[in-house]
Design a protein around this motif. Structure first.
Motif, mmCIF file in Angstrom:
data_model
loop_
_atom_site.group_PDB
_atom_site.id
_atom_site.type_symbol
_atom_site.label_atom_id
_atom_site.label_comp_id
_atom_site.label_asym_id
_atom_site.label_seq_id
_atom_site.Cartn_x
_atom_site.Cartn_y
_atom_site.Cartn_z
ATOM 1 N N VAL A 78 0.852 -1.197 0.000
ATOM 2 C CA VAL A 78 0.000 0.000 0.000
ATOM 3 C C VAL A 78 0.888 1.247 0.000
ATOM 4 O O VAL A 78 0.575 2.240 -0.685
ATOM 5 N N ASP A 79 2.002 1.189 0.719
ATOM 6 C CA ASP A 79 2.944 2.324 0.728
ATOM 7 C C ASP A 79 3.411 2.640 -0.700
ATOM 8 O O ASP A 79 3.386 3.789 -1.140
ATOM 9 N N ASN A 80 3.792 1.593 -1.452
ATOM 10 C CA ASN A 80 4.201 1.805 -2.854
ATOM 11 C C ASN A 80 3.058 2.390 -3.676
ATOM 12 O O ASN A 80 3.252 3.322 -4.462
ATOM 13 N N ALA A 81 1.864 1.787 -3.490
ATOM 14 C CA ALA A 81 0.703 2.218 -4.279
ATOM 15 C C ALA A 81 0.376 3.681 -4.022
ATOM 16 O O ALA A 81 -0.089 4.392 -4.920
ATOM 17 N N VAL A 82 0.658 4.136 -2.793
ATOM 18 C CA VAL A 82 0.384 5.544 -2.472
ATOM 19 C C VAL A 82 1.508 6.431 -3.013
ATOM 20 O O VAL A 82 1.276 7.424 -3.710
ATOM 21 N N LYS A 83 2.756 6.046 -2.704
ATOM 22 C CA LYS A 83 3.851 6.973 -3.040
ATOM 23 C C LYS A 83 4.169 7.023 -4.539
ATOM 24 O O LYS A 83 4.720 8.010 -5.008
ATOM 25 N N PHE A 84 3.833 5.954 -5.278
ATOM 26 C CA PHE A 84 4.064 6.017 -6.723
ATOM 27 C C PHE A 84 2.769 6.358 -7.476
ATOM 28 O O PHE A 84 2.632 6.069 -8.658
ATOM 29 N N LEU A 132 14.047 -2.068 -1.222
ATOM 30 C CA LEU A 132 14.097 -3.359 -0.516
ATOM 31 C C LEU A 132 12.698 -3.897 -0.207
ATOM 32 O O LEU A 132 12.517 -5.086 0.028
ATOM 33 N N GLY A 133 11.716 -2.987 -0.221
ATOM 34 C CA GLY A 133 10.359 -3.350 0.184
ATOM 35 C C GLY A 133 9.815 -4.575 -0.533
ATOM 36 O O GLY A 133 9.383 -5.542 0.112
ATOM 37 N N LEU A 134 9.849 -4.577 -1.855
ATOM 38 C CA LEU A 134 9.242 -5.683 -2.604
ATOM 39 C C LEU A 134 10.020 -6.985 -2.450
ATOM 40 O O LEU A 134 9.430 -8.068 -2.499
HETATM 41 MG MG LIG Z 1 8.421 0.109 -1.243
#
Ligand SMILES: [Mg+2]
Ligand SMILES: Nc1ncnc2c1ncn2[C@@H]1O[C@H](COP(=O)(O)OP(=O)(O)OP(=O)(O)O)[C@@H](O)[C@H]1O
Length: 470
Positions: free
Chosen positions: A340-346, A403-405
């Motif tokens: 969700v962090d990725n989906a928000v920040k990208f 590193l998240g994914l």
């Molecule tokens: Mg990430």
């Protein structure tokens, strides 16, 4: 020798007969002789027949052993991932397995193939004839029935040279060859002499090995870069402060805040890396249990709400209210948090993030979809690598180390699930991961399951989970 022995035996027989029956008539003598000869012939033929039978059995046994050896050798060659090509000193291909047809242009026999009719290969030729197949003449370089020549099977100079050298100098030759096909592949080719008349070449596919080596090299390069960036900032700010800025009442707090933020960034990076290596080495202990998915998703959505609001992004949750999954609640939170962090920040300003889930065949597929800029297809296959960031220039502006994914992928796999990503540039991305479905605790007579086996429904799901984890 046999004749002399027979004559002597006959003379002895006549003497004994005359001594025993001196007055016997000629007719009676003949009758006795014929009877004795008949009895002897009976026993001799029985003896000869027994010898013949045992010789026949031995031949059949030997043929059986040879057939079995051929069958085993055929099965071993067919099961090899490595391409095996055997050529004689005239550089004619006498034997190869199916895998070799991917590396050199030889007819695909569907099993290890025999491609030779003459020559002095001795044991190898006779040993393999029974499991052999002639090459299909229309595909074969040897239309006339001649064995295919290596030079016709491949024009690659490195391959031909390796076989020629191994045959000429009778020594092991190793070389790296790259073969263009639908996708280029790299092979380590080892050619070794086999007896005095043959050489055997083995092609090991090292494409994946080389790719992993490249990933490892890039990881260390990226890691030092990621560590150097905050470290340089920390050094610069601390030097500025030591150089007198500490007394600059207007800026000193701002400098210390920046120093702290960069130190925090380094600490996060190091904690992510140690998390990742703990997961990869299997050192991470997971406490599985049934987790109500809607609760886990809603918690993360609420946590992300402030940063989403900052970007004008809305988060929608569409998860069935009664869906339970087998998961470690903390790690499931980490998976959802990263996605969700990725989906928000990208995402774009005013964009949308949707978290949805559906159950299918004992698995729950959870999707995190966004309306962001999307990921170019060249990057899509690499985003799960450690420290990999697509679109470097844009990603640098957004906080994160890449590193998240990688962590998400390992966590999903240690839950027995899979993760995949689909994306369209300019439209958005969708990340989908699977988890085993769990029975609701009430369906288990109110007992709260402790182990992963307790948590999954009996039957198929357990099997799926165990298979995947194995
Ligand atoms: Mg990430
Ligand atoms: N939803 C998304 N939309 C567009 N690009 C994405 C999305 N998710 C991931 N990416 C791309 O994949 C890269 C890797 O993502 P990953 O989560 O591993 O790292 P990160 O978010 O940059 O850093 P970290 O998660 O460690 O803070 C990102 O840098 C970004 O380029």
């Amino acid at each position: 020798m046999v004749t002399v022995s027979s004559v002597l035996a006959f003379a002895l027989y006549e003497t004994v007969k005359t001594l025993l029956f001196p007055r016997i008539s000629i007719i009676a003598s003949h009758v006795i002789t014929i009877t004795v000869a008949g009895i002897l012939a009976f026993f001799l033929s029985r003896y000869a027949l027994a010898r013949y039978n045992s010789a026949l059995t031995e031949i059949e046994r030997q043929a059986g052993i040879t057939k079995e050896a051929n069958r085993l050798l055929s099965a071993v060659l067919a099961s090899l991932q490595e391409g095996v090509v055997i050529v004689n000193n005239a550089m004619e291909v006498v034997l190869y397995n199916t895998a070799a047809t991917r590396m050199v242009k030889l007819p695909d026999g569907g099993q290890e193939s025999w491609a030779h009719r003459s020559g002095d290969e001795g044991e190898v030729r006779s040993g393999l004839r029974s499991g052999a197949r002639e090459p299909q003449s229309e595909e074969s370089p040897s239309l006339s029935g001649r064995p295919p020549r290596l030079a016709d099977a491949t024009r690659d100079p490195a391959i031909n040279e390796a076989f020629r050298r191994a045959a000429g100098e009778r020594l092991l030759v190793e070389t790296r060859v790259e073969l263009a096909g639908r996708e280029a592949r790299a092979y380590q080719l080892q050619v070794a002499p086999l007896g005095s008349a043959l050489v055997v070449g083995v092609f090991h596919d090292i494409t994946e090995l080389e790719r992993l080596e490249k990933v490892r090299r890039e990881f260390f390069a990226n890691l030092s870069h990621e560590l150097r960036t905050p470290l340089t900032a920390i050094l610069a700010f601390s030097e500025t402060l030591l150089g007198g800025a500490i007394d600059d009442r207007e800026n000193n707090v701002r400098f210390i805040e920046k120093l702290h933020r960069h130190a925090e960034r380094m600490a996060e990076l190091i904690s992510d890396i140690s998390d990742l290596s703990a997961i990869e080495s299997g050192g991470l202990k997971l406490a599985f249990g049934p987790v109500l998915l809607i609760d886990a998703v809603s918690e993360i959505a609420a946590l992300m709400e402030p940063s989403a609001a900052e970007r004008g992004v809305t988060i929608a949750v569409s998860v069935p209210a009664d869906l339970y999954v087998v998961a470690d609640p903390t790690r499931l939170g980490q998976i959802l948090n990263n996605l969700v962090d990725n989906a928000v920040k990208f995402n774009r300003q005013g964009g949308k993030v949707t978290v949805s889930a559906e159950e299918k065949e004992g698995q729950v597929a959870v999707s995190v979809e966004d309306s962001g800029s999307g990921i170019p297809s060249a990057d899509l296959s690499r985003i799960f690598e450690r420290l990999y960031r697509a679109d470097k220039s844009r990603s640098r502006k957004v906080e994160g180390s890449g590193l998240g994914l990688a962590i998400v992928k390992h966590l999903v796999q240690s839950h027995g699930g899979e993760i995949s990503a689909a994306s369209e540039v300019g439209k958005g991305s969708r990340f989908t991961f699977t988890l085993p479905v769990a029975l609701a605790p009430s369906q288990k007579m109110g007992a709260a399951p402790q182990s992963i086996q307790d948590a999954v429904p009996q039957g198929d799901s357990t099997a799926v989970l165990e298979t995947r984890r194995a």
